[in-house]
Write an enzyme that holds these catalytic residues in place. Structure first.
Site, mmCIF file in Angstrom:
data_model
loop_
_atom_site.group_PDB
_atom_site.id
_atom_site.type_symbol
_atom_site.label_atom_id
_atom_site.label_comp_id
_atom_site.label_asym_id
_atom_site.label_seq_id
_atom_site.Cartn_x
_atom_site.Cartn_y
_atom_site.Cartn_z
ATOM 1 N N TYR A 300 -50.861 31.980 -5.767
ATOM 2 C CA TYR A 300 -50.547 33.280 -6.332
ATOM 3 C C TYR A 300 -51.353 33.527 -7.611
ATOM 4 C CZ TYR A 300 -46.457 32.311 -3.399
ATOM 5 O OH TYR A 300 -45.635 31.964 -2.356
ATOM 6 N N GLU A 374 -21.139 33.995 -11.378
ATOM 7 C CA GLU A 374 -21.160 35.220 -10.579
ATOM 8 C C GLU A 374 -20.819 36.467 -11.380
ATOM 9 O OE1 GLU A 374 -20.384 33.708 -6.043
ATOM 10 O OE2 GLU A 374 -18.607 33.942 -7.330
#
Length: 394
Positions: A300, A374
């Protein structure tokens, strides 16, 4: 205000997004094999009446068009693939696929973009422009799903003026996000080196050409490429993580296999370093009687956050979360195939804090114990939705 509407919708869908994340986390799929994840995404988009198309085999591209007049287009990206890691967490949503784990947070990215899609789809009467939802496969494996999606036209028809992505960061507390303008993440290349000599008995080294000794000299010498050839103001990393000399205590092998990575933040220096590494390794092996095959798998490019877009996104984040919850990021020598997007259009890639010491969610990505707080999902959906509609000019 649209900000308040987005916050209310983000709160209303939070438990659903947690459920999306846990389902995806429990059912991870490796790069280019995200078949069930793709179907799961399509099912949600279809349920909400969001049009979508396939791209790069398992990739999904959704479109949400605001009902106010505007020709502006923005893309939002999430990656979907998991890693070949055996999860060590004992959670109800732990991976059901032995040896495969969402250890880099792509389950968070995908579930968050689903939540963002739901929010934006509910607000079509409140904004103008088009939002392109990119659910991308294979971030973790060369040549990278982003490069394939670009080749297949993901940034065309309609053509976005900008693309935005977010990525988990366990070193940042949940509830916060981080931004950096300009060059942010490194290019990455994989190095595969084979040093060949002449094996034989370890007690008779004079009759052999020892590839282990040659390989050892090459590994040490190549560090000079960074320490003595690179501009000291330019970050460069050369690391070798795998060396296989399949001999024994008294057996010198015929060859040694070496694998490593080279990373930097400048394409000209990257190209020069490739030439220097190959020339040095091959020359050193030849001078010691052996040979060297130096194979570079170009990976990349470096990732650059366009300054105006990133400044805007940061300003929107401060407005949405409060300035105290938006922090500065340093250069990060890891790599991301989001960089391919950043090479062809204005891009902003920011970090979503997921860490919480009390909840033991500060383990690094790409480790068997990685997990998230979360509560980060309370803002991941709404923030991206807010950045999108504001960047569109609403």
């Amino acid at each position: 205000m649209i900000k308040d509407k987005i916050k209310d919708l983000a709160e209303s869908i939070f438990n659903d997004v947690v459920g999306y994340r846990r389902h995806i986390h429990a059912n991870p799929e490796l790069s280019f094999k995200e078949f069930e994840t793709s179907l799961y995404i399509k099912d949600k988009l279809a349920k909400w009446g969001i049009e979508f198309t396939d791209c790069a085999n398992t990739g999904v591209v959704g479109l949400i068009k605001g009902n106010l007049p505007s020709g502006n287009v923005i893309a939002l990206r999430a990656d979907m693939d998991a890693l070949p890691i055996n999860e060590a967490n004992d959670k109800p949503y732990r991976s059901k696929n032995h040896g495969v784990m969402h250890a880099c947070g792509h389950d968070v990215h995908t579930s968050s973009l689903l939540g963002t899609a739901y929010i934006l789809n509910q607000l079509k009467d409140d904004f103008g422009g088009t939002i392109k939802l990119i659910f991308q496969p294979a971030e973790e494996l060369l040549p990278g799903g982003a490069s394939i999606m670009i080749k297949e036209g993901v940034l065309e028809n309609p053509k976005p003026q900008a693309i935005v992505g977010q990525h988990v960061m366990p070193l940042i507390d949940a509830g916060k996000v981080g931004f950096r303008s300009g060059i942010y993440m490194a290019s990455t290349d994989e190095l595969y080196v084979t040093v060949t000599g002449k094996g034989g008995h370890g007690a008779q080294p004079h009759q052999n050409i020892d590839p282990v000794v040659i390989a050892s000299h090459i590994i040490i010498a190549l560090q000079q490429i960074v320490s003595r050839n690179a501009d000291p103001r330019l970050p460069s990393v050369l690391s070798f993580g795998k060396v296989i000399a399949n001999g024994a205590t008294n057996i010198i092998p015929n060859e040694v296999k070496i694998e490593g990575t080279f990373r930097t933040l400048d394409e000209n220096w990257r190209n020069e370093a490739h030439i220097r590494m190959k020339k040095m390794a091959e020359g050193m092996a030849e001078s010691m009687g052996g040979s060297c095959d130096f194979d570079i798998h170009r990976g990349y490019p470096f990732l650059i956050n366009e300054e105006k877009l990133t400044a805007n996104a940061r300003s929107f984040a401060e407005d949405f979360l409060g300035k105290e919850n938006v922090i500065d990021l340093d250069i990060w020598m890891a790599a991301e195939d989001f960089s391919f997007y950043s090479q062809v259009t204005d891009a902003c890639f920011y970090r979503l804090g997921t860490g919480n010491i009390a909840k033991e969610t500060t383990y690094s990505v790409h480790t068997p114990k990685f997990d998230i707080d979360e509560d980060a999902l309370k803002l991941s959906t709404g923030l991206m939705a807010y950045i999108a509609v504001k960047q569109l000019g609403n």
